[in-house]
Design a protein around this motif. Sequence first.
Motif, mmCIF file in Angstrom:
data_model
loop_
_atom_site.group_PDB
_atom_site.id
_atom_site.type_symbol
_atom_site.label_atom_id
_atom_site.label_comp_id
_atom_site.label_asym_id
_atom_site.label_seq_id
_atom_site.Cartn_x
_atom_site.Cartn_y
_atom_site.Cartn_z
ATOM 1 N N ASP A 30 33.456 16.222 -56.921
ATOM 2 C CA ASP A 30 34.847 16.240 -56.637
ATOM 3 C C ASP A 30 35.294 15.792 -55.443
ATOM 4 O OD1 ASP A 30 37.166 17.394 -57.144
ATOM 5 O OD2 ASP A 30 36.645 19.609 -57.446
ATOM 6 N N HIS A 31 34.768 15.898 -54.283
ATOM 7 C CA HIS A 31 35.181 14.917 -53.245
ATOM 8 C C HIS A 31 35.052 13.634 -53.364
ATOM 9 C CE1 HIS A 31 35.876 18.968 -51.311
ATOM 10 N NE2 HIS A 31 35.053 18.952 -50.488
ATOM 11 N N VAL A 32 33.969 13.125 -54.026
ATOM 12 C CA VAL A 32 34.057 11.664 -54.327
ATOM 13 C C VAL A 32 35.063 11.016 -55.140
ATOM 14 C CG1 VAL A 32 32.466 9.853 -55.204
ATOM 15 C CG2 VAL A 32 31.500 11.563 -53.713
ATOM 16 N N LEU A 33 35.393 11.920 -56.092
ATOM 17 C CA LEU A 33 36.363 11.613 -57.154
ATOM 18 C C LEU A 33 37.765 11.420 -56.275
ATOM 19 C CD1 LEU A 33 37.230 11.487 -60.198
ATOM 20 C CD2 LEU A 33 38.379 13.774 -59.485
ATOM 21 N N HIS A 34 37.784 12.583 -55.455
ATOM 22 C CA HIS A 34 39.156 12.610 -54.725
ATOM 23 C C HIS A 34 39.470 11.306 -53.952
ATOM 24 C CE1 HIS A 34 41.629 13.720 -51.410
ATOM 25 N NE2 HIS A 34 42.656 14.048 -52.523
ATOM 26 N N PHE A 35 38.548 11.088 -53.133
ATOM 27 C CA PHE A 35 38.485 9.873 -52.215
ATOM 28 C C PHE A 35 38.960 8.567 -52.867
ATOM 29 C CE2 PHE A 35 37.368 6.562 -49.312
ATOM 30 C CZ PHE A 35 38.105 6.945 -48.191
ATOM 31 N N TYR A 36 37.863 8.240 -53.836
ATOM 32 C CA TYR A 36 38.156 6.927 -54.349
ATOM 33 C C TYR A 36 38.998 6.826 -55.530
ATOM 34 C CZ TYR A 36 34.102 5.621 -51.652
ATOM 35 O OH TYR A 36 33.135 5.229 -50.629
ATOM 36 N N GLN A 37 38.993 7.788 -56.458
ATOM 37 C CA GLN A 37 40.079 7.607 -57.694
ATOM 38 C C GLN A 37 41.454 8.125 -57.317
ATOM 39 O OE1 GLN A 37 36.650 7.774 -58.289
ATOM 40 N NE2 GLN A 37 37.073 5.534 -58.996
#
Lengths: 322, 520
Positions: B103-110
């Motif tokens: 979830d956090h990776v998705l939020h930052f990049y996408q």
Amino acid sequence: MERLERDLEFYGVSRRDFLKYCASFAVLFGLSELEFTRRLAHAVEKAERKPPVIWLEGQDCAGCTVSFAGLLYPPVGAIILDKLSLRYHETLMASAGELAESVYHETVKEGGYVLVVEGSIPSSDDRFCLVGGRPFREIVLEASKNATCILAVGACASFGGIPKATVSKGMGVKDLVSGKPIINLPTCPVHPDHLVGTILYILTTGKLPELDDFNRPKMYYSQSIHDNCRRRGHFEAGNFLQDWNDPAQKDYCLFEKGCKGPMTYADCPIRRWNSGTNFCIDCGAPCVGCAEPGFYDEMSPIYTAESEASRKILALKKSGLI
Amino acid sequence: MGRKIVVDPVTRIEGHLRIEVEIENGKVKEAWSSGTMARGFEAMLIGRDPRDASYVTSRFCGVCYSVHQLCSARALDMAFGAQVPWGGNLIRNLVMGAQYIYDHVLHFYQLSALDYIDIMAVTEYKGRDPDLLAIKEKIVKLVKAGDPHPLLPRYKPDEFCVRDPEVVLTAVKHYLDALKMHAKARNMGAIWGGRTPHYQNIVVGGVTSYPDINQVMQFKTMLDEQKRFVDDVYVKDVIYFGTGPLWKLAKTGLGAGHRNYLVYGDFPLDPNWKELVFPSGVVYDFDHTEPKVRPFDHNKITESVKYAWYREREPVHPFDGEQVFDLDKKGAYSFVKAPRYEGRAMEVGPLARMIVKKHPVLFDFFRRGGKVGVVARHLARAIETQLMVEACYRWLDQLLVEMTKPGFKIHDTDHWEPPAEGMGYGFHEAPRGALGHWVKIRDKKIANYQAVVPSTWNASPRDEKGQRGQYEESLIGVPCPDPENPINIVRVVRSFDPCLACAIHVIDPVTNEVRKFVVE
């Protein structure tokens, strides 16, 4: 600027570090995106323009978008950039507000796009879902007019899903739109293979896949979960799981925990989910019947054999039909 | 009277959000945040088998999937009198740990990165890195073909957009890599969760997935790959951007809002819940030189409906909450209610958690002149992703020990049947912040169900005292020199990682009343 450099060093990250990482990462994954592109199907390579796509979200949870974004083989990045022209998608697009709306309107005017709908449409009162200040119902009707075909992704857009059971009375696209080819891709959320496979089928053949009575592609929804379930032997033998702690019964049939596999048509046991990692029944949870038009009301209660669906399954078993 | 602008839809978030601001002298003077979609899940649960709640509420949101499943199961655990065995809690922790990383990776990049880079700078790349050249070539090709969707169009880049071609290209590459990494993190969670989004294995009393040693090893191998990405790419990118090209932005404290933070606390590292990955606590008027953390008491939560489309009444504790829709209510502008803690508007989420935990990296950022706001939120999110990765390793070790003990349990089977009567609440620190579910059971069925979710705290409208919600407050004073191009507004809002489908899920449990629709 010197100050910045110092700060960076403090954190142990230099610009060089940051840039260097890229190359090693590419080695890790083998293929670069571009190489992958070259190997994709000829039909799409030859296409002069990528098919435009408008992806609308109504009464949704974005779970279908997330499911789609979880595709690894092929990677979803390659689909978004190489295969499709994703003009409007609230969760993924760069633009927002009026700018986003203007792209939407241009694409609708142009026509010839694939319309993807995620989420249901409130039928009791338009105000349960407004986008850009407008009722979602109107937007779906407007976007349908110039679409070549409509993909209703997930249980909500297909049949209303869980919102159908609420006071907003969510409905599926087919309850609203007529005169357009509509393909339903239920399950909650949509299976990414079902969605991408259907799109690729249409792009490659120029035709819609063969559909069942509920507008679901037969290639994915023609066999019951039960027929392909590896616990089926236990169903026949009457071995029903009672205690999740008991290793001896951990692979028993989940019917008494509410499994709706015999009434549910989808290829989950074969295709499985998350790049083949698992699926509901293999993690000890019952099939909830999310591929069926009766989901969720007919499937509730979920975790006992007292739902309408469970009663039908019992009747079939009694008469020896399953 | 300044000029009013509306951003609707706010994209790259979950759900339907409308932001309205009034601009005066190039800055935001007033702000209104509105949730514009409702489904009515909670009222629909009334009269149903309580065990359905964890399945249904998971569908509040498919981005932060299963946070409601867990929170609901915890509320039901209490109402059923179930004691979740440590084995069950370990598996709950692990699948939610996988969810966090994704979830956090998705939020930052996408969802966020495109606000901070000038993507067209890639065309000026002169280097020879074959990987970056391939991406450059791809983007140039898309632009030449006149079809660069969905990367373009976008708001015009401003002074805070990174334009160094090599950095931008690298960021785009990481954007594409992140797509694969979060897909893999989700596969990791599916080892016990069954599938994603929406796990299937979390139920009242524990979990349904009986683990084996091979699965533990599979999870660990996948976690190793996640750790490499989190440590070497995600955290480095955030620190690089935050203390490098965006340092100027970090020092402005853009988007700070009310400096009140609330953490319910979650993720036990031992069977007695003595040590938590995220300790609970409350902070008012945060000052990094003297952070005072108060104990959290859920009885101090109330919800105001003054400016929300629900029947007017005094603010009450969620156990006594009701949701009678009033779509014609004068002055109302959102489906989101306004929760308050001791009457104050609070921020929940990664920044709150890392402040309450007094995490050294974040406090160092403050000592060096970084301020609470947009950049601090991204930094806090990255830091806690690392904490979660480390915690997952601990839980895997503990699970290996636990599952080889005789009588290993994952579920409280004695409390599987619903009680005749019962009340319970469950808390969870979801990726977006403090989450609470409240349930009442009568005659073995749900009699009332309430959820107060992270985005309800953050995206709330004004309360009965006229106090702005946290998004609204954070927007006040934000520079917006070009009203046609309100990039700072979406930066601020997106830094919270909004999840509006979660925030609006309620409806009248008493009358199921829906007013007649009038076209404006």
